[in-house]
Design a protein around this motif. Structure first.
Motif, PDB file in Angstrom:
ATOM      1  N   HIS A 115       2.156   6.620  -7.070  1.00 13.09           N
ATOM      2  CA  HIS A 115       1.205   7.615  -7.588  1.00 13.09           C
ATOM      3  C   HIS A 115       1.753   9.029  -7.423  1.00 13.09           C
ATOM      4  CE1 HIS A 115      -1.969   4.999  -8.767  1.00 13.09           C
ATOM      5  NE2 HIS A 115      -2.215   4.532  -7.549  1.00 13.09           N
ATOM      6  N   THR A 116       2.409   9.279  -6.292  1.00 11.24           N
ATOM      7  CA  THR A 116       2.985  10.608  -6.053  1.00 11.24           C
ATOM      8  C   THR A 116       4.057  10.924  -7.087  1.00 11.24           C
ATOM      9  OG1 THR A 116       2.572  10.434  -3.671  1.00 11.24           O
ATOM     10  CG2 THR A 116       4.217  12.045  -4.385  1.00 11.24           C
TER      11      THR A 116
ATOM     12  N   TYR B 116      12.389   7.900  -3.712  1.00  9.78           N
ATOM     13  CA  TYR B 116      11.369   6.915  -4.092  1.00  9.78           C
ATOM     14  C   TYR B 116      11.994   5.565  -4.418  1.00  9.78           C
ATOM     15  CZ  TYR B 116       8.215   4.320  -7.118  1.00  9.78           C
ATOM     16  OH  TYR B 116       7.469   3.322  -7.689  1.00  9.78           O
TER      17      TYR B 116
ATOM     18  N   SER C  73       0.830  -1.209   0.000  1.00  8.83           N
ATOM     19  CA  SER C  73       0.000   0.000   0.000  1.00  8.83           C
ATOM     20  C   SER C  73       0.863   1.257   0.000  1.00  8.83           C
ATOM     21  CB  SER C  73      -0.919   0.005   1.227  1.00  8.83           C
ATOM     22  OG  SER C  73      -1.798  -1.101   1.205  1.00  8.83           O
ATOM     23  N   TYR C  74       1.932   1.225   0.801  1.00  4.19           N
ATOM     24  CA  TYR C  74       2.860   2.359   0.854  1.00  4.19           C
ATOM     25  C   TYR C  74       3.528   2.566  -0.505  1.00  4.19           C
ATOM     26  CZ  TYR C  74       7.143   4.938   1.865  1.00  4.19           C
ATOM     27  OH  TYR C  74       8.176   5.848   1.835  1.00  4.19           O
TER      28      TYR C  74
ATOM     29  N   GLU D 269       2.397   1.668  -3.450  1.00  3.76           N
ATOM     30  CA  GLU D 269       1.399   2.172  -4.394  1.00  3.76           C
ATOM     31  C   GLU D 269       1.204   3.679  -4.232  1.00  3.76           C
ATOM     32  OE1 GLU D 269      -3.129   1.015  -5.797  1.00  3.76           O
ATOM     33  OE2 GLU D 269      -2.645   1.003  -3.655  1.00  3.76           O
ATOM     34  N   GLN D 270       1.119   4.126  -2.981  1.00  3.12           N
ATOM     35  CA  GLN D 270       0.920   5.551  -2.702  1.00  3.12           C
ATOM     36  C   GLN D 270       2.099   6.385  -3.198  1.00  3.12           C
ATOM     37  OE1 GLN D 270       0.080   6.387   1.415  1.00  3.12           O
ATOM     38  NE2 GLN D 270       0.582   8.551   1.218  1.00  3.12           N
ATOM     39  N   GLU D 271       3.310   5.914  -2.904  1.00  5.06           N
ATOM     40  CA  GLU D 271       4.503   6.647  -3.327  1.00  5.06           C
ATOM     41  C   GLU D 271       4.639   6.655  -4.851  1.00  5.06           C
ATOM     42  OE1 GLU D 271       6.811   8.387  -1.332  1.00  5.06           O
ATOM     43  OE2 GLU D 271       5.070   8.129  -0.014  1.00  5.06           O
TER      44      GLU D 271
END
Length: 227
Positions: free
Chosen positions: A16-17, A35, A9-10, A12-14
């Motif tokens: 997208h950023t 990243y 989840s982490y 995926e979030q990074e």
């Protein structure tokens, strides 16, 4: 698996950023380096947890198949005990006890692995229910040896022990001091029947208050298995 899901989840979030920053032409070299390092760490965590899950599932499947089979099989006792312990990881993880297995690598048996699975599983569950007050960590030792055509398995813990007045009753069906708290009174009776009837062996229990308990199981290899 929970740690792996969190890492995914982490990541995926990074990701997208980083994608949004790239599309907006705002991506800095320092942010990309940050990243990539985070992605490398997250990937390692995910792979490690997937590997652990795979090992756990394999152990569950092996132990489940062996328990459902009445046929003799050739198996390595040390590796098999390891598989049984691994299949109990969810219960053991909550208690965080330390398990020590002392066994030569070369001890192979032609016997009934499902019976050994029941023995080890019920002994460990018995320890988890009875041996340690909540929050206390302990050590479980499983010592296996082969001498004079006999397999000896000594299982011990360093828990609160068993009162002397109960020692003569522990193998009786439905005898338990923890009814309503996880105890059924059947675990040790099942072990006794497997050892004495199926494997033609003997089982002895010794204990002292606050000095743990020791179960000594002796199985003739000409009946219970062949090395």
């Amino acid at each position: 698996m929970g740690t792996g899901v969190t890492a995914a989840s982490y990541l995926e979030q990074e990701t997208h950023t980083i994608i949004n920053q790239f599309k907006a032409s705002m991506l800095k070299r320092s942010e990309l380096d940050k990243y990539l390092n985070a992605a490398d760490d997250a990937t390692k965590i995910i792979l490690l947890n997937l590997k652990r899950a795979s090992e756990l599932i394999s152990s569950f499947k092996k132990v489940a198949v062996d328990r459902s089979s009445d046929a003799k099989q050739n198996f390595n006792i040390k590796k098999y005990i390891g598989a049984v312990i691994l299949s109990l990881r969810p219960q053991l993880k909550k208690a965080n006890h330390h398990i020590v297995v002392k066994c030569d690598d070369y001890i192979d048996l032609i016997s009934y692995p499902g019976d050994f699975s029941h023995i080890i599983t019920n002994l460990i569950i018995n320890t988890l229910i009875h041996a340690y007050p909540s929050g206390i960590q302990g050590t479980i030792t499983i010592d296996v040896s082969h001498q004079n055509d006999k397999l000896k398995l000594i299982y011990s813990d360093d828990g609160i022990g068993i009162p002397e007045k109960h020692l003569t009753k522990i193998f009786e069906p439905f005898f338990t001091t923890r009814r309503g708290h996880g105890g059924t009174g059947l675990g040790l009776n099942i072990i006794y029947n497997i050892v004495t009837q199926n494997l033609k062996g003997k089982i002895l229990c010794t204990s002292q208050p606050n000095k743990g308990v020791t179960f000594t199981i002796t199985i003739p290899t000409e009946n219970g298995g062949t090395l």
